[in-house]
Design a protein around this motif. Structure first.
Motif, PDB file in Angstrom:
ATOM      1  N   ASN A 249      65.036 156.335   6.878  1.00  0.00           N
ATOM      2  CA  ASN A 249      63.647 156.578   7.606  1.00  0.00           C
ATOM      3  C   ASN A 249      63.587 158.173   8.835  1.00  0.00           C
ATOM      4  OD1 ASN A 249      62.639 155.507   5.632  1.00  0.00           O
ATOM      5  ND2 ASN A 249      61.922 153.541   7.493  1.00  0.00           N
ATOM      6  N   GLN A 250      64.475 158.025   9.077  1.00  0.00           N
ATOM      7  CA  GLN A 250      65.126 158.631  10.246  1.00  0.00           C
ATOM      8  C   GLN A 250      65.433 159.771   9.535  1.00  0.00           C
ATOM      9  OE1 GLN A 250      67.987 157.259  12.345  1.00  0.00           O
ATOM     10  NE2 GLN A 250      67.038 155.999  14.013  1.00  0.00           N
ATOM     11  N   GLN A 251      65.817 160.132   8.710  1.00  0.00           N
ATOM     12  CA  GLN A 251      66.638 161.188   8.117  1.00  0.00           C
ATOM     13  C   GLN A 251      65.413 161.952   7.206  1.00  0.00           C
ATOM     14  OE1 GLN A 251      69.344 159.869   5.187  1.00  0.00           O
ATOM     15  NE2 GLN A 251      71.276 160.249   6.668  1.00  0.00           N
ATOM     16  N   ARG A 252      64.253 160.976   6.308  1.00  0.00           N
ATOM     17  CA  ARG A 252      63.091 161.845   6.398  1.00  0.00           C
ATOM     18  C   ARG A 252      62.156 161.997   7.312  1.00  0.00           C
ATOM     19  NH1 ARG A 252      59.509 158.223   1.608  1.00  0.00           N
ATOM     20  NH2 ARG A 252      59.410 156.886   4.062  1.00  0.00           N
ATOM     21  N   GLY A 253      62.521 161.167   8.344  1.00  0.00           N
ATOM     22  CA  GLY A 253      61.819 161.935   9.572  1.00  0.00           C
ATOM     23  C   GLY A 253      61.653 162.917  10.019  1.00  0.00           C
ATOM     24  N   LEU A 254      63.412 163.658  10.513  1.00  0.00           N
ATOM     25  CA  LEU A 254      63.336 164.924  10.997  1.00  0.00           C
ATOM     26  C   LEU A 254      63.444 165.550   9.767  1.00  0.00           C
ATOM     27  CD1 LEU A 254      65.661 165.868  12.903  1.00  0.00           C
ATOM     28  CD2 LEU A 254      68.062 165.471  11.059  1.00  0.00           C
ATOM     29  N   HIS A 255      63.852 165.048   8.585  1.00  0.00           N
ATOM     30  CA  HIS A 255      63.470 167.091   7.680  1.00  0.00           C
ATOM     31  C   HIS A 255      61.789 167.137   7.409  1.00  0.00           C
ATOM     32  CE1 HIS A 255      62.640 168.706   3.902  1.00  0.00           C
ATOM     33  NE2 HIS A 255      62.312 168.024   3.042  1.00  0.00           N
ATOM     34  N   SER A 256      61.010 166.413   7.444  1.00  0.00           N
ATOM     35  CA  SER A 256      59.823 166.354   7.916  1.00  0.00           C
ATOM     36  C   SER A 256      59.011 167.060   9.827  1.00  0.00           C
ATOM     37  CB  SER A 256      58.310 165.038   8.053  1.00  0.00           C
ATOM     38  OG  SER A 256      56.888 165.154   8.257  1.00  0.00           O
ATOM     39  N   ARG A 257      60.231 166.874  10.282  1.00  0.00           N
ATOM     40  CA  ARG A 257      59.539 167.696  11.359  1.00  0.00           C
ATOM     41  C   ARG A 257      59.880 168.458  11.499  1.00  0.00           C
ATOM     42  NH1 ARG A 257      62.281 162.745  13.981  1.00  0.00           N
ATOM     43  NH2 ARG A 257      63.439 163.958  13.878  1.00  0.00           N
ATOM     44  N   ASN A 258      61.364 169.193  10.109  1.00  0.00           N
ATOM     45  CA  ASN A 258      61.700 170.336  10.465  1.00  0.00           C
ATOM     46  C   ASN A 258      60.588 170.934   9.462  1.00  0.00           C
ATOM     47  OD1 ASN A 258      63.618 172.657  10.244  1.00  0.00           O
ATOM     48  ND2 ASN A 258      63.914 172.307   8.620  1.00  0.00           N
ATOM     49  N   LYS A 259      59.806 170.962   8.505  1.00  0.00           N
ATOM     50  CA  LYS A 259      59.799 171.150   7.660  1.00  0.00           C
ATOM     51  C   LYS A 259      58.310 171.499   8.407  1.00  0.00           C
ATOM     52  CE  LYS A 259      56.994 170.405   3.586  1.00  0.00           C
ATOM     53  NZ  LYS A 259      56.612 169.948   2.083  1.00  0.00           N
ATOM     54  N   LYS A 260      57.514 171.233   9.094  1.00  0.00           N
ATOM     55  CA  LYS A 260      56.155 171.127   9.782  1.00  0.00           C
ATOM     56  C   LYS A 260      56.750 172.069  10.944  1.00  0.00           C
ATOM     57  CE  LYS A 260      52.277 170.265  11.241  1.00  0.00           C
ATOM     58  NZ  LYS A 260      51.070 170.247   9.799  1.00  0.00           N
ATOM     59  N   ALA A 261      57.494 172.605  11.634  1.00  0.00           N
ATOM     60  CA  ALA A 261      57.672 173.386  12.519  1.00  0.00           C
ATOM     61  C   ALA A 261      58.485 174.555  11.807  1.00  0.00           C
ATOM     62  CB  ALA A 261      59.648 172.649  13.654  1.00  0.00           C
ATOM     63  N   MET A 262      58.751 174.805  10.374  1.00  0.00           N
ATOM     64  CA  MET A 262      58.825 176.154  10.062  1.00  0.00           C
ATOM     65  C   MET A 262      57.260 176.278  10.088  1.00  0.00           C
ATOM     66  SD  MET A 262      61.735 176.825  10.626  1.00  0.00           S
ATOM     67  CE  MET A 262      62.071 178.007   9.272  1.00  0.00           C
ATOM     68  N   GLU A 263      56.700 175.709   9.595  1.00  0.00           N
ATOM     69  CA  GLU A 263      54.976 176.138   8.982  1.00  0.00           C
ATOM     70  C   GLU A 263      54.219 176.323  10.257  1.00  0.00           C
ATOM     71  OE1 GLU A 263      53.498 172.252   7.826  1.00  0.00           O
ATOM     72  OE2 GLU A 263      54.195 172.658   5.870  1.00  0.00           O
ATOM     73  N   PHE A 264      54.735 175.856  11.058  1.00  0.00           N
ATOM     74  CA  PHE A 264      54.142 176.870  13.067  1.00  0.00           C
ATOM     75  C   PHE A 264      54.503 178.418  12.310  1.00  0.00           C
ATOM     76  CE2 PHE A 264      53.466 171.818  14.036  1.00  0.00           C
ATOM     77  CZ  PHE A 264      51.904 172.297  14.035  1.00  0.00           C
ATOM     78  N   ILE A 265      56.295 178.067  13.304  1.00  0.00           N
ATOM     79  CA  ILE A 265      56.766 179.444  12.419  1.00  0.00           C
ATOM     80  C   ILE A 265      56.370 180.336  12.547  1.00  0.00           C
ATOM     81  CG2 ILE A 265      59.501 180.721  13.024  1.00  0.00           C
ATOM     82  CD1 ILE A 265      59.502 177.674  13.849  1.00  0.00           C
ATOM     83  N   ALA A 266      56.244 180.509  10.680  1.00  0.00           N
ATOM     84  CA  ALA A 266      55.512 181.179   9.667  1.00  0.00           C
ATOM     85  C   ALA A 266      53.855 181.850  10.958  1.00  0.00           C
ATOM     86  CB  ALA A 266      55.263 180.663   8.224  1.00  0.00           C
ATOM     87  N   LYS A 267      53.055 180.748  11.070  1.00  0.00           N
ATOM     88  CA  LYS A 267      52.310 181.063  11.586  1.00  0.00           C
ATOM     89  C   LYS A 267      51.969 182.310  12.639  1.00  0.00           C
ATOM     90  CE  LYS A 267      49.676 176.743   9.636  1.00  0.00           C
ATOM     91  NZ  LYS A 267      48.666 175.495  10.031  1.00  0.00           N
ATOM     92  N   GLY A 268      52.590 181.901  13.281  1.00  0.00           N
ATOM     93  CA  GLY A 268      53.545 182.245  14.635  1.00  0.00           C
ATOM     94  C   GLY A 268      54.107 183.910  14.310  1.00  0.00           C
ATOM     95  N   TRP A 269      54.571 183.924  13.553  1.00  0.00           N
ATOM     96  CA  TRP A 269      55.622 185.154  12.953  1.00  0.00           C
ATOM     97  C   TRP A 269      54.628 185.396  12.183  1.00  0.00           C
ATOM     98  CZ3 TRP A 269      56.333 187.714   7.821  1.00  0.00           C
ATOM     99  CH2 TRP A 269      58.010 188.259   9.019  1.00  0.00           C
ATOM    100  N   ASN A 270      53.939 185.645  11.818  1.00  0.00           N
ATOM    101  CA  ASN A 270      52.139 185.998  10.928  1.00  0.00           C
ATOM    102  C   ASN A 270      51.386 186.913  11.766  1.00  0.00           C
ATOM    103  OD1 ASN A 270      53.069 186.006   8.202  1.00  0.00           O
ATOM    104  ND2 ASN A 270      52.237 184.160   8.049  1.00  0.00           N
ATOM    105  N   ALA A 271      51.088 186.515  12.644  1.00  0.00           N
ATOM    106  CA  ALA A 271      50.549 186.811  14.377  1.00  0.00           C
ATOM    107  C   ALA A 271      51.244 187.902  14.953  1.00  0.00           C
ATOM    108  CB  ALA A 271      49.776 185.840  14.502  1.00  0.00           C
TER     109      ALA A 271
END
Length: 276
Positions: free
Chosen positions: A23-45
């Motif tokens: 669950n910790q590993q899956r949580g880490l992957h989930s957090r990283n995926k969410k972070a990359m989504e935010f980075i993509a939105k910020g980068w587009n702006a």
């Protein structure tokens, strides 16, 4: 047959793959995926800001919503995953380069150093450049060189090009044309137009190609010419290699690459005319 005791050493205990760890590993992957989504939105702006910033003032109020969007998303990315180096780098760049509301150069510097020390190649290159340009401290050149080498180890194209220029000029290091050529060659392989032009022009000036580059290039068809069966008899045509580098620059949209190609073509036509 292998003894049971020896086999047991290679068989993980059930606790190694506990549900909690999974669950910790899956949580880490989930957090990283969410972070990359935010980075993509910020980068587009931020990309939209870069698209129009040349046509307005740096502190134009029309840019503020886009800058705020970028800042908010990069901050959300760090909240989602505090280990994300890309979020640190882009937030640092936002604070340092743009007139974003609440910009803080001290925060930018801290984030940049953190991202560089955590291994982000873009941050390492940017920090190396800042240390070289903006500091008169005696030790700043050594620190800059340290971070540039870290970025070069990860084959960062701009860092390779800059380090090649440092070796070529002998600025704060011993002049080393072979190392400069190696840096330019690897940067050009990554599509860096400036490095491709520098490397090609040095070849046309008659600079000797290092053996390490020859071995690296032998696997690439156009510039390798076999003159016999032994490895020692395989050589590189410097003009053909220079042409290949100028083609890389031209493909990257560099007008100088097109000019060099046209110049080589004219020279080839002149030589053909003389032969006949």
């Amino acid at each position: 047959m292998m003894p049971r005791a020896l086999l047991a050493k290679f068989i993980p205990k059930p606790s190694t793959f506990s549900r909690l760890q999974f669950n910790q590993q899956r949580g880490l992957h989930s957090r990283n995926k969410k972070a990359m989504e935010f980075i993509a939105k910020g980068w587009n702006a931020l990309k939209e800001v870069d698209r129009v910033i040349d046509y307005c003032e740096l502190n134009d109020r029309r840019l503020i919503p886009l800058l705020n969007t970028a800042k908010e998303n990069f901050e959300l990315a760090l909240e989602a995953d505090n280990t994300n180096t890309h979020a640190r780098y882009w937030l640092s760049r936002l604070h340092m380069k743009y007139h974003v509301p609440g910009a803080n150069k001290a925060v930018a510097a801290a984030l940049l150093v953190e991202a560089a020390d955590m291994g982000d190649p873009d941050a390492q290159y940017a920090l190396g450049c800042h240390l070289r340009v903006e500091n008169d401290d005696v030790h700043s050149d050594q620190q800059a060189f340290y971070y540039l080498e870290k970025a070069v180890d990860q084959l960062h194209p701009d860092a390779l090009y800059l380090l090649g220029a440092v070796y070529l000029t002998g600025d704060c290091v011993k002049k080393d044309t072979a190392s400069a050529l190696w840096c330019f060659h690897r940067a050009s392989e990554k599509g860096h137009a400036g490095a491709a032009i520098a490397y090609g022009s040095l070849l046309l000036k008659g600079v000797k190609i290092p053996e390490s580059i020859i071995k690296f290039s032998l696997k690439r068809g156009p510039v390798a010419q076999k003159r016999g069966k032994s490895k020692e008899s395989i050589a590189i045509d410097p003009v053909e290699m220079a042409k290949e580098k100028f083609q890389i620059a031209a493909k990257a949209g560099c007008d100088l690459g097109l000019k060099w190609l046209a110049r080589l073509e004219e020279e080839e036509k002149r030589l053909l005319t003389q032969e006949f």
